[in-house]
Design a protein around this motif. Structure first.
Motif, short mmCIF file in Angstrom:
data_model
loop_
_atom_site.label_atom_id
_atom_site.label_comp_id
_atom_site.label_asym_id
_atom_site.label_seq_id
_atom_site.Cartn_x
_atom_site.Cartn_y
_atom_site.Cartn_z
N LEU A 7 36.36 28.10 46.64
CA LEU A 7 36.26 27.63 45.26
C LEU A 7 35.45 28.60 44.41
O LEU A 7 35.82 28.90 43.27
CB LEU A 7 35.63 26.23 45.23
N LEU A 8 34.36 29.09 44.95
CA LEU A 8 33.54 30.06 44.22
C LEU A 8 34.30 31.37 44.02
O LEU A 8 34.18 32.02 42.97
CB LEU A 8 32.22 30.31 44.95
N TRP A 9 35.08 31.77 45.02
CA TRP A 9 35.89 32.98 44.89
C TRP A 9 36.86 32.85 43.73
O TRP A 9 36.97 33.74 42.88
CB TRP A 9 36.65 33.20 46.20
N LEU A 10 37.57 31.71 43.68
CA LEU A 10 38.54 31.48 42.60
C LEU A 10 37.84 31.37 41.24
O LEU A 10 38.33 31.91 40.24
CB LEU A 10 39.34 30.21 42.88
N LEU A 11 36.71 30.69 41.22
CA LEU A 11 35.98 30.53 39.96
C LEU A 11 35.50 31.88 39.44
O LEU A 11 35.61 32.18 38.24
CB LEU A 11 34.80 29.58 40.16
N SER A 12 34.99 32.70 40.33
CA SER A 12 34.52 34.03 39.94
C SER A 12 35.66 34.89 39.42
O SER A 12 35.56 35.50 38.35
CB SER A 12 33.84 34.71 41.13
N ALA A 13 36.77 34.91 40.15
CA ALA A 13 37.92 35.73 39.76
C ALA A 13 38.50 35.26 38.41
O ALA A 13 38.78 36.08 37.52
CB ALA A 13 38.99 35.68 40.84
N CYS A 14 38.66 33.95 38.25
CA CYS A 14 39.26 33.42 37.03
C CYS A 14 38.37 33.66 35.81
O CYS A 14 38.87 34.02 34.74
CB CYS A 14 39.54 31.92 37.18
N THR A 15 37.08 33.45 35.95
CA THR A 15 36.19 33.64 34.80
C THR A 15 36.10 35.11 34.41
O THR A 15 36.08 35.43 33.21
CB THR A 15 34.77 33.10 35.10
N MET A 16 36.07 36.01 35.38
CA MET A 16 36.02 37.44 35.05
C MET A 16 37.27 37.87 34.30
O MET A 16 37.18 38.56 33.27
CB MET A 16 35.85 38.27 36.33
N LEU A 17 38.43 37.48 34.80
CA LEU A 17 39.68 37.90 34.17
C LEU A 17 39.91 37.18 32.85
O LEU A 17 40.30 37.80 31.85
CB LEU A 17 40.85 37.64 35.11
N TYR A 18 39.67 35.87 32.82
CA TYR A 18 39.89 35.10 31.59
C TYR A 18 39.00 35.60 30.46
O TYR A 18 39.46 35.86 29.34
CB TYR A 18 39.64 33.62 31.85
N GLY A 19 37.70 35.74 30.74
CA GLY A 19 36.77 36.18 29.71
C GLY A 19 37.11 37.55 29.18
O GLY A 19 37.09 37.79 27.96
N SER A 20 37.48 38.48 30.07
CA SER A 20 37.79 39.85 29.65
C SER A 20 39.09 39.91 28.85
O SER A 20 39.16 40.59 27.82
CB SER A 20 37.89 40.76 30.88
N VAL A 21 40.12 39.22 29.31
CA VAL A 21 41.42 39.29 28.66
C VAL A 21 41.38 38.62 27.29
O VAL A 21 41.89 39.17 26.30
CB VAL A 21 42.51 38.64 29.54
N VAL A 22 40.78 37.44 27.18
CA VAL A 22 40.74 36.72 25.92
C VAL A 22 39.86 37.47 24.90
O VAL A 22 40.14 37.46 23.70
CB VAL A 22 40.24 35.28 26.12
N ALA A 23 38.81 38.12 25.37
CA ALA A 23 37.92 38.84 24.45
C ALA A 23 38.64 39.97 23.73
O ALA A 23 38.27 40.33 22.61
CB ALA A 23 36.72 39.39 25.22
N ILE A 24 39.67 40.53 24.35
CA ILE A 24 40.40 41.65 23.73
C ILE A 24 41.00 41.25 22.39
O ILE A 24 40.99 42.03 21.43
CB ILE A 24 41.51 42.15 24.68
N SER A 25 41.53 40.04 22.29
CA SER A 25 42.25 39.63 21.09
C SER A 25 41.34 39.13 19.97
O SER A 25 41.81 38.80 18.88
CB SER A 25 43.24 38.51 21.44
N GLN A 26 40.05 39.08 20.20
CA GLN A 26 39.14 38.53 19.20
C GLN A 26 38.84 39.53 18.10
O GLN A 26 38.57 40.70 18.35
CB GLN A 26 37.83 38.09 19.86
#
Length: 216
Positions: A7-26
């Protein structure tokens, strides 16, 4: 029983990718920094997942560095907004280097540290956690962390590009006046960002001594 490590592996991976990808469009720099904070949280979760002396000490070191570089970046944003109600949008940073070279330099320093560019404290902090993940055989998660870091370089560099490579057209603005309180905050945060990156040993040693009792 739930598999907490997975669960921590998935949470870490998802938050890293989600935060980085969404930040690009801001286009709003405050929202960009907010989404990038999600990606930073993923790095911190990675250190907690490893759960060894170096990993947890790396998290403490990371939090210390993050305090300096994030506080410095937000101090500059709030100062610009206070002066002329501009500074929320990335486009507001066009030509800032010509109007306030020192302020632009400090903003670039904080953004590069947040991106993890050497020799700033942000680079050393990410290095410790990624190295601990590799040592614990979390190779896939470490690769995701590196990819997320590479993505973050794009949106942090965009602000620096606007400051140094773009100019305001048809608008003349007076240089921003930095109040004494902001000068103190920027001096402390800039010194911390650089010093912790160039000379990380004592800070990492203090972090390791603080958490060693929990692993004995």
């Amino acid at each position: 029983q739930p598999d907490w490590s997975r669960l921590l592996w998935l949470l870490s991976a998802c938050t890293m990718l989600y935060g980085s990808v969404v930040a690009i469009s801001q286009r709003n720099i405050i929202r960009m920094l907010a989404y990038s904070s999600i990606a930073h949280a993923g790095i911190i979760i990675m250190g907690l997942l490893v759960y060894n002396v170096i990993g947890v000490a790396g998290v403490m070191y990371y939090l210390l560095v993050y305090t300096f570089m994030n506080m410095g970046a937000f101090a500059i944003v709030t100062m610009l907004i206070r002066d002329d109600n501009k500074g929320e949008n990335i486009s507001d940073y066009k030509g800032l280097a010509s109007r306030h070279p020192l302020l632009s330099f400090l903003m670039a320093l904080f953004l590069l540290s947040l991106a993890g560019v050497p020799p700033t404290g942000g680079f050393v902090a990410k290095f410790f956690i990624l190295a601990s993940a590799i040592n614990a055989h979390y190779y896939g998660l470490a690769v995701i962390g590196i990819v997320a870091t590479a993505i973050s370089l794009f949106f942090y560099a965009k602000v620096i590009f606007y400051m140094y490579m773009r100019e305001l057209e048809g608008i003349t603005e007076s240089p921003h006046r930095t109040g004494f309180d902001y000068k103190v905050v920027l001096a402390i945060t800039a010194a911390g960002t650089v010093a912790i990156g160039i000379y990380p040993a004592p800070f990492m040693d203090m972090a390791m001594k603080a958490i060693k009792p929990f692993f004995s």
